[in-house]
Motif scaffolding. Structure first.
Motif: not given
Ligand code: FAD
Length: 319
Positions: A51-52, A96, A125-128, A145-146, A181, A185, A194, A197, A201, A303
Motif C-alpha cells: 500500500t501507499y 500502489h 488509486l486516487r487516495g483518500d 481521479y484515478a 466498490y 464508493h 460509480d 466511472y 478506468k 487485506y
Molecule cells: P477514483 O476511481 O478516482 O474514484 C473516487 C471517487 O470519485 C468515486 O466516488 C468515484 O465514483 C468518483 N469519480 C471517479 N471518476 C470520476 C470523474 N471522472 N468525475 C467525477 N467523479 C469521479 N488508499 C491509499 O491511500 N493507499 C492505498 O494503498 C490504497 N489501496 C487501496 C486498495 C484497494 C484494493 C482499494 C479498494 C482501495 C485502496 N485505497 C488506498 C483507498 C482509495 O484510495 C480510496 O477508496 C479513494 O477514496 C478512492 O480511490 P479510487 O482509486 O477508487 O478513486
C-alpha cells in the motif's frame, strides 16, 4: 512465473491466493513485513501488493502552549519495500500509486523508479482525502481521479512522457489494476454512476479490478454481474479482510462504507474475548473464500493489515 498480474490471471485457471502489506510505521524495521511474508509464502502468492500512504498534517503542542502544524509521512517506503520484496522472494509485487500528494511530474518520476527497478505492476488509486481536508484536493499539477493516473501510465507505456520535447523515448510496460466498490464508493452519488466511472478506468487501460473489502458475497456476485452488464470485462479480484476485533463492527463500515451482515455481527458480539472474535472472523472468511473459489474468482486478495496469523489459517483451509 509471469511478472504481470494480468498474465498470471490469464494463464491460471484456478483461484490464486494473494495479499497486501502496509509499509512499517516510521521507526520500525522491514523485518516485520518479512515475518508476515514468511508465514504466507507457502500458499504461493503470485504477487504481493504494497500500500501507499500519503503525508498527514499533525498538530504538536509547543512549550509556549501554541500548536505547531507539521506534515509527516507515517509509513514511507512503498517503492523501496516493493523492490526489496521482489528481489528477496522472487515474487512480483504490486506497489500502489495514489494521486493525492503527487504532481504529475512526481508521479512520472516514481513510475520511472519502479520501471528501472524491474517492477511492472501498479494499482492506480486516487487516495483518500487528506485528514485535514473535507474532500479530496489534488496537488497543484496532480491527477484528480484515478482514471487520470491510469491515462498517465498508459501514456508512459506508449513512450509519451510529460515533456513533449523528449524524442525517441523508451516505453514502460506497466500492467495496471484499479479499485472497485461492490457497495459503492462513499463519495459516489449512486451505484450506477460509480460503475460508469469504474468503466472509464477500464476503458483507459486498466487490466483488472480489485474490490473493496466486503463480508457478504452476494454483494460481490451482484457487482460482477452489474460490471459485465455495463461492458466491463476485465478480471475482478475480490478483497477480503477477516474481522479481528469487536471494534471492527463499527469501524469498518465507517471507514470503508460497507455493511456487516447481521449474522456475523451477532456472532462477533457474542464473543467473550479477542481470541474468540479472531476465530469467528477466520471462519467467516473461510466460508466466503470457499464460495468465491467455487464462483471462479481469479484471485482472492487478503487485506492483512500486517497480521499473518488469521490469513494463514484461512489460506490453510482454502488453498
Ligand atoms: P477514483 O476511481 O478516482 O474514484 C473516487 C471517487 O470519485 C468515486 O466516488 C468515484 O465514483 C468518483 N469519480 C471517479 N471518476 C470520476 C470523474 N471522472 N468525475 C467525477 N467523479 C469521479 N488508499 C491509499 O491511500 N493507499 C492505498 O494503498 C490504497 N489501496 C487501496 C486498495 C484497494 C484494493 C482499494 C479498494 C482501495 C485502496 N485505497 C488506498 C483507498 C482509495 O484510495 C480510496 O477508496 C479513494 O477514496 C478512492 O480511490 P479510487 O482509486 O477508487 O478513486
Amino acid at each position: 512465473m509471469p511478472q504481470k498480474v494480468i498474465d498470471t490471471i490469464r494463464q491460471t485457471p484456478k483461484t490464486l491466493f494473494s495479499f497486501e502489506l502496509l509499509p512499517p510505521l516510521k521507526g520500525k524495521d522491514i523485518d516485520g513485513l518479512y515475518a508476515t511474508i514468511d508465514r504466507l509464502v507457502e500458499f504461493k502468492p503470485p504477487f504481493i501488493n504494497i500500500t501507499y500512504h500519503r503525508e498527514e498534517v499533525v498538530y504538536q503542542p509547543l512549550k509556549n502552549g501554541l500548536m505547531q502544524k507539521k506534515t509527516v509521512r507515517k509509513r514511507p517506503g512503498t517503492v523501496a519495500i516493493a523492490a526489496a520484496i521482489r528481489y528477496k522472494y522472487d515474487i512480483p509485487v504490486v506497489p500502489h500509486m495514489i494521486c493525492g500528494g503527487f504532481s504529475r511530474e512526481e508521479t512520472e518520476n516514481a513510475l520511472l523508479d519502479l520501471h528501472f527497478l524491474g517492477i511492472d505492476n501498479v494499482l492506480a488509486l486516487r487516495g483518500d482525502p487528506a485528514k485535514s481536508e473535507r474532500g479530496f484536493v489534488p496537488d497543484p499539477g496532480g491527477n484528480r481521479y484515478a482514471v487520470e493516473l491510469v491515462r498517465q501510465i498508459m501514456d508512459l507505456n506508449r513512450g509519451k512522457y510529460l515533456d513533449p520535447e523528449l524524442v525517441n523515448t523508451h516505453p514502460t510496460r506497466f500492467s495496471v489494476g484499479v479499485a472497485g466498490y461492490p457497495e459503492k464508493h462513499i463519495e459516489a452519488p449512486n451505484p450506477e454512476q460509480d460503475l460508469a466511472y469504474l468503466k472509464e478506468k477500464v476503458d483507459a487501460g486498466a487490466d483488472y479490478i480489485v474490490t473493496q473489502l466486503f463480508f457478504d458475497n452476494a454483494k460481490y456476485f451482484d457487482f460482477v454481474r452489474r460490471c459485465r452488464e455495463a461492458g466491463i470485462e476485465v478480471p475482478i479480484i475480490p478483497g477480503l479482510k477477516p474481522i479481528a476485533t469487536q471494534g471492527h463492527l463499527s469501524l469498518l463500515p465507517q471507514v470503508f462504507n460497507i455493511d456487516i451482515p447481521q449474522e456475523l455481527a451477532r456472532a462477533v458480539m457474542a464473543c467473550k474475548n479477542s481470541a474468540e472474535v479472531m476465530q469467528v472472523g477466520v471462519e467467516w472468511a473461510i466460508q466466503q473464500s470457499r464460495e468465491l473459489v467455487q464462483f471462479g474468482a481469479p484471485v482472492i486478495h487478503f487485506y492483512t493489515m500486517g497480521k499473518a496469523d488469521n490469513v494463514r489459517q484461512i489460506a490453510q483451509a482454502v488453498f
